[in-house]
Design a protein around this motif. Sequence first.
Motif, mmCIF file in Angstrom:
data_model
loop_
_atom_site.group_PDB
_atom_site.id
_atom_site.type_symbol
_atom_site.label_atom_id
_atom_site.label_comp_id
_atom_site.label_asym_id
_atom_site.label_seq_id
_atom_site.Cartn_x
_atom_site.Cartn_y
_atom_site.Cartn_z
ATOM 1 N N GLN A 105 15.144 -6.986 -20.637
ATOM 2 C CA GLN A 105 14.242 -8.060 -20.208
ATOM 3 C C GLN A 105 14.155 -8.100 -18.690
ATOM 4 O O GLN A 105 13.071 -8.198 -18.119
ATOM 5 C CB GLN A 105 14.756 -9.415 -20.706
ATOM 6 C CG GLN A 105 14.465 -9.691 -22.165
ATOM 7 C CD GLN A 105 12.978 -9.748 -22.453
ATOM 8 O OE1 GLN A 105 12.204 -10.266 -21.667
ATOM 9 N NE2 GLN A 105 12.584 -9.173 -23.577
ATOM 10 N N THR A 139 10.356 -22.689 -25.765
ATOM 11 C CA THR A 139 11.248 -22.765 -24.610
ATOM 12 C C THR A 139 12.067 -24.049 -24.658
ATOM 13 O O THR A 139 13.231 -24.071 -24.281
ATOM 14 C CB THR A 139 10.426 -22.742 -23.298
ATOM 15 O OG1 THR A 139 9.394 -21.787 -23.448
ATOM 16 C CG2 THR A 139 11.290 -22.407 -22.114
ATOM 17 N N ASP A 163 5.263 -16.347 -24.344
ATOM 18 C CA ASP A 163 6.411 -17.194 -24.654
ATOM 19 C C ASP A 163 6.975 -17.859 -23.411
ATOM 20 O O ASP A 163 8.011 -18.502 -23.451
ATOM 21 C CB ASP A 163 7.495 -16.359 -25.350
ATOM 22 C CG ASP A 163 7.809 -15.090 -24.580
ATOM 23 O OD1 ASP A 163 7.180 -14.875 -23.518
ATOM 24 O OD2 ASP A 163 8.670 -14.312 -25.040
ATOM 25 N N TYR A 164 6.276 -17.683 -22.283
ATOM 26 C CA TYR A 164 6.814 -18.192 -21.026
ATOM 27 C C TYR A 164 6.826 -19.706 -21.013
ATOM 28 O O TYR A 164 7.824 -20.329 -20.687
ATOM 29 C CB TYR A 164 5.987 -17.654 -19.866
ATOM 30 C CG TYR A 164 6.485 -18.082 -18.507
ATOM 31 C CD1 TYR A 164 7.680 -17.571 -18.014
ATOM 32 C CD2 TYR A 164 5.776 -18.991 -17.734
ATOM 33 C CE1 TYR A 164 8.151 -17.958 -16.778
ATOM 34 C CE2 TYR A 164 6.235 -19.376 -16.498
ATOM 35 C CZ TYR A 164 7.420 -18.857 -16.007
ATOM 36 O OH TYR A 164 7.873 -19.237 -14.777
ATOM 37 N N LEU A 165 5.713 -20.285 -21.381
ATOM 38 C CA LEU A 165 5.631 -21.742 -21.417
ATOM 39 C C LEU A 165 5.192 -22.122 -22.818
ATOM 40 O O LEU A 165 4.004 -22.202 -23.113
ATOM 41 C CB LEU A 165 4.627 -22.238 -20.372
ATOM 42 C CG LEU A 165 4.612 -23.745 -20.165
ATOM 43 C CD1 LEU A 165 5.905 -24.220 -19.541
ATOM 44 C CD2 LEU A 165 3.447 -24.147 -19.276
ATOM 45 N N GLN A 185 8.995 -7.330 -17.158
ATOM 46 C CA GLN A 185 7.848 -7.811 -16.403
ATOM 47 C C GLN A 185 6.555 -7.155 -16.883
ATOM 48 O O GLN A 185 5.500 -7.778 -16.879
ATOM 49 C CB GLN A 185 8.073 -7.520 -14.916
ATOM 50 C CG GLN A 185 7.353 -8.497 -14.016
ATOM 51 C CD GLN A 185 7.457 -8.089 -12.560
ATOM 52 O OE1 GLN A 185 8.309 -7.284 -12.194
ATOM 53 N NE2 GLN A 185 6.591 -8.633 -11.739
ATOM 54 N N ASN A 209 -0.168 -17.214 -19.559
ATOM 55 C CA ASN A 209 0.347 -16.403 -20.654
ATOM 56 C C ASN A 209 0.142 -14.915 -20.394
ATOM 57 O O ASN A 209 0.974 -14.090 -20.757
ATOM 58 C CB ASN A 209 -0.351 -16.782 -21.963
ATOM 59 C CG ASN A 209 0.178 -18.095 -22.514
ATOM 60 O OD1 ASN A 209 1.182 -18.618 -22.007
ATOM 61 N ND2 ASN A 209 -0.486 -18.619 -23.512
ATOM 62 N N ARG A 239 5.981 -6.681 -22.207
ATOM 63 C CA ARG A 239 6.234 -7.918 -22.933
ATOM 64 C C ARG A 239 4.945 -8.340 -23.574
ATOM 65 O O ARG A 239 3.870 -7.853 -23.232
ATOM 66 C CB ARG A 239 6.735 -8.990 -21.980
ATOM 67 C CG ARG A 239 5.829 -9.145 -20.813
ATOM 68 C CD ARG A 239 6.172 -10.322 -19.984
ATOM 69 N NE ARG A 239 5.319 -10.292 -18.819
ATOM 70 C CZ ARG A 239 4.008 -10.470 -18.860
ATOM 71 N NH1 ARG A 239 3.398 -10.725 -20.000
ATOM 72 N NH2 ARG A 239 3.287 -10.396 -17.770
ATOM 73 N N HIS A 251 2.793 -14.100 -17.417
ATOM 74 C CA HIS A 251 4.223 -14.287 -17.659
ATOM 75 C C HIS A 251 4.631 -14.062 -19.099
ATOM 76 O O HIS A 251 5.803 -14.117 -19.420
ATOM 77 C CB HIS A 251 4.632 -15.708 -17.251
ATOM 78 C CG HIS A 251 4.352 -16.015 -15.821
ATOM 79 N ND1 HIS A 251 5.036 -15.435 -14.781
ATOM 80 C CD2 HIS A 251 3.425 -16.826 -15.242
ATOM 81 C CE1 HIS A 251 4.566 -15.888 -13.638
ATOM 82 N NE2 HIS A 251 3.581 -16.731 -13.887
ATOM 83 N N GLY A 252 3.655 -13.836 -19.976
ATOM 84 C CA GLY A 252 3.995 -13.678 -21.385
ATOM 85 C C GLY A 252 3.749 -14.969 -22.132
ATOM 86 O O GLY A 252 3.974 -16.052 -21.593
ATOM 87 N N SER A 285 10.001 -7.509 -26.010
ATOM 88 C CA SER A 285 10.382 -8.919 -26.133
ATOM 89 C C SER A 285 11.248 -9.156 -27.347
ATOM 90 O O SER A 285 12.146 -9.982 -27.323
ATOM 91 C CB SER A 285 9.136 -9.804 -26.247
ATOM 92 O OG SER A 285 8.282 -9.547 -25.170
#
Lengths: 505, 432
Positions: free
Chosen positions: B168, B141, B135-137, B173, B129, B176, B132-133, B187
């Motif tokens: 974005q 999603t 909300d990445y996984l 990168q 997190n 976010r 990658h943020g 974001s």
Amino acid sequence: MSHHHDDQNNFRLHTPAFDKLNKQLDRRNFLTKTSLGIGALALGSLIGKSWASGTGAAPAAASNTAMDEVINALPHFAPKAKRIIYLFMSGGPSQIETFDYKPALVDLYGQDLPASVRQGQRLTAMSANQSKFPMVPSLYKFNQHGKNGTWVSELLPHTAKVVDDLCVIKSLHTEHINHDPAITFFQTGNQLPGRPSIGSWLSYGLGTDNQNLPAFIVLVSKNAPKDQPLYTRLWGNGFLPSEYQGVEFRAGKDPVLYLNNPEGYDGSDRHEMLNYLNRLNKLQNSAYGDPEVDARIAQYEMAYRMQTSVPDVMSVTDEPNEVFELYGPESRDAGTYAANCLLARKLLEKDVKFVQLYHQGWDHHGGLPAGIENQCRQTDQPTAALITDLKRRGLLEDTLVIWGGEFGRTVYSQGQLAPTNYGRDHHPRCFTMWMAGAGVKAGISYGETDDFSYNIVKDAVHVHDFQATLLHLMGVDHERLTYKFQGRRFRLTDTHGNVLKDILT
Amino acid sequence: MLDFLIFSGRLHPVVVHLPIGFLILAVLLDVAAWKVRFQYLRQAVPFVLFVGFISAVVACLLGYLLSLSGDYDAVLLERHKLSGIALAVCAGILLVIRLQITSFSPRLFSGLLVGMLVLISYSGHQGGNLTHGSDYLSMQTLLEEEREKPVSPSVALLYEDVVHPVLQQKCGQCHRSGKRKGEFSLSSHTELIAGGKSGPAIVPGKLAESELYRRITLDPAHEEFMPTDGKPPLTEDETALIAYWIEQAGAATSKSMGVLQANDTLLVQVASVLGLESRLIPSSSSGNGDYNHIPPSLDMALVEALRNKGLNVRINLHQPVVLDVTLPDHAGLKAADFQKELMGVGLHVVWLNLSDNDLTDDDLAFLKELPNLEKLRLENNPITDGIADHLKNMPHLEALNLNATQVTAAGVRKLKENPKLARIFTWNPGDS
């Protein structure tokens, strides 16, 4: 020439043509092809031969090189001009005696050129050590002509009559003060030899509209004083494949050398021989893939077609007397400027893309009056006739005509100044050219110089701007027609050039 | 020295995979050893656990150094730090148990070892997190439907389809949730407008006050230029569209290009940013004349068909496809031979040259059906005043070459009723 040629072969490893070849033969492609090939064969034996053979070739054929992409994007704009005739006045015609009218100079006769005007300008070694720079006005009167009252010298009475069709640009400037670098710069965009000429770029980028004649033809006047040499590289292909070079049509019996069949050898034998030669060349090409073999094949094929097309187009027997009268008495003498203008019109009628005439002898360091009178006598009438002829035939609609030299001449006299005799040295900071025809505003003057015709005071036009405009009129974005050579992309205008939007219709 | 520490810290994302791998391997070995066949693997467990522990400690140290550089969401960072350290400690304790307490129940040991997997997953997820943020996984999603690519520039939503994806891609990168460099994330639309350390990023309607726009349009050599560190800058089209969005669209969401009544240039830019096959004139090529009346595309097979008939076809423009067609002189073709093929590309022909081909008025009746002709050459054909009937209503015809034909002054007068027709050539070589 041969030395030059060898150099090219040594350094031709980064042209798109070679890149294509390298791509065909590089390790990865080789492995891909062979493994795919073996895979496809295996697959083919499993599911039936017809399917495999039908699809096997597709991936290879789809591969597109960067070169193809550059070419396929052309034209970038809807072209205004379909062909160009470029009348190159080699040697540097004086702007002061032709188009750039400077009445104020009369009162300054013999006075030293003010340092504030020269501004430390680099002079050639021919006049740099003069103790004085006495200014000299035009010996010839100027009159206003045409609807817009354009000033034209009495040396150009015929041009004066068609001035309403011309766009006179008085504010050209270049970077070079000697002939060879200046001409090379004009024709190739760089002062050093080795770059493709304008006509080669156009031929490469836009192809040909007549399969039977070269897209780029050069005619050199035989009747001009050959005071400064011309080199064939001025119409050379540089690093472009050699089928894009200009072809010089010579004056006299054989306009293109070695085109005729040898004596006692008839056309069908020749054809058969060439067909076999073609097969041999293709065999060679499949083994080595040298792009020069492609060029050679193309040139032999063109030469064969030219065996009939050239005698056809060179023959002026069908032209009525009236035409010869229009172009002047010398037009009956093949190889003169006048005859070349007439021939040029015939080539343009055949949709030859780029015709370039060279007329030498404008380099009047001394004895300018006698020299320029002779030059104008030889060129004025045929030049104006060409405009008239193209116009009445409706060809000026889509033909661009260009007249000009590689630089201008100084306001001060080089050498002894006498009341009726003087000379002028090379002057890069301002000179006059004109354009006429497709896409160019007719009857206007563009750009202004100071009272001395020494510096530009309004709307300067650099040689690269001129080249960019020329390409623009042919539908080419000068920033996008590129060719990769020795690891970098080249273009005619290098990293410069702005299109002269103000003179476009 | 600090530089060296930060440099080392940046190795954390690499090194961190060692404990993950080793510890999971330790679990696998231990569990597999319950099978008699793989009993011998149990002997390897202490060693693998040992290297797992050591690498976990190293990863913790490097992670700490990386956290010194800031730029991370404090909450996520804290969770990741604590769970990471806990994992290292756990691995250490389990190692000690295995080596020192021989009486420890093997079953319980295996249970604890398997339980450690939970900790690995948790810590790893928090770390992910951070990078990658958050909300990445996430479940989102799975649930969120990706916006479908708009079919044409005019239906594209300026923010949702253009501005947001561009930002974005080019800025996301660093800016976010979870990383928030310069305390700024883009974001979401709200966060984007709110801005960060340097104040509001976007001031709707006011380009000059929008910090984001200022940063992306600085000289790339400028210290404050974004994206920084040599990351790919925004393209001219992207910048122009962001400017348009801030100024004309009030930096709002859910506004389509059509609703905004964007001009062609902008539509072309949208098409280019979205990678849509644009049928419009490329934005860079101004001065193409006005060819809006010509259909944008043309089946090239039709052009080939015309070429196969022996006519020269030059493509004068690609978008829309504009053609210059020439029938070579004395081609020996009758109008009927190529008429059908010519009509196939009829709307695209703007220049046509049929000179020197023995064509009559009747042969040329089809010219009426080439409404977009601008320049027409008919010289040296046996045509008469009758041709005027075919041509007097051509809406775009500018130049007409009737040299060396039998067209008379009467025919020319009729032709001149066409106000568009500016130049008619009627010179005869005999006249001079």
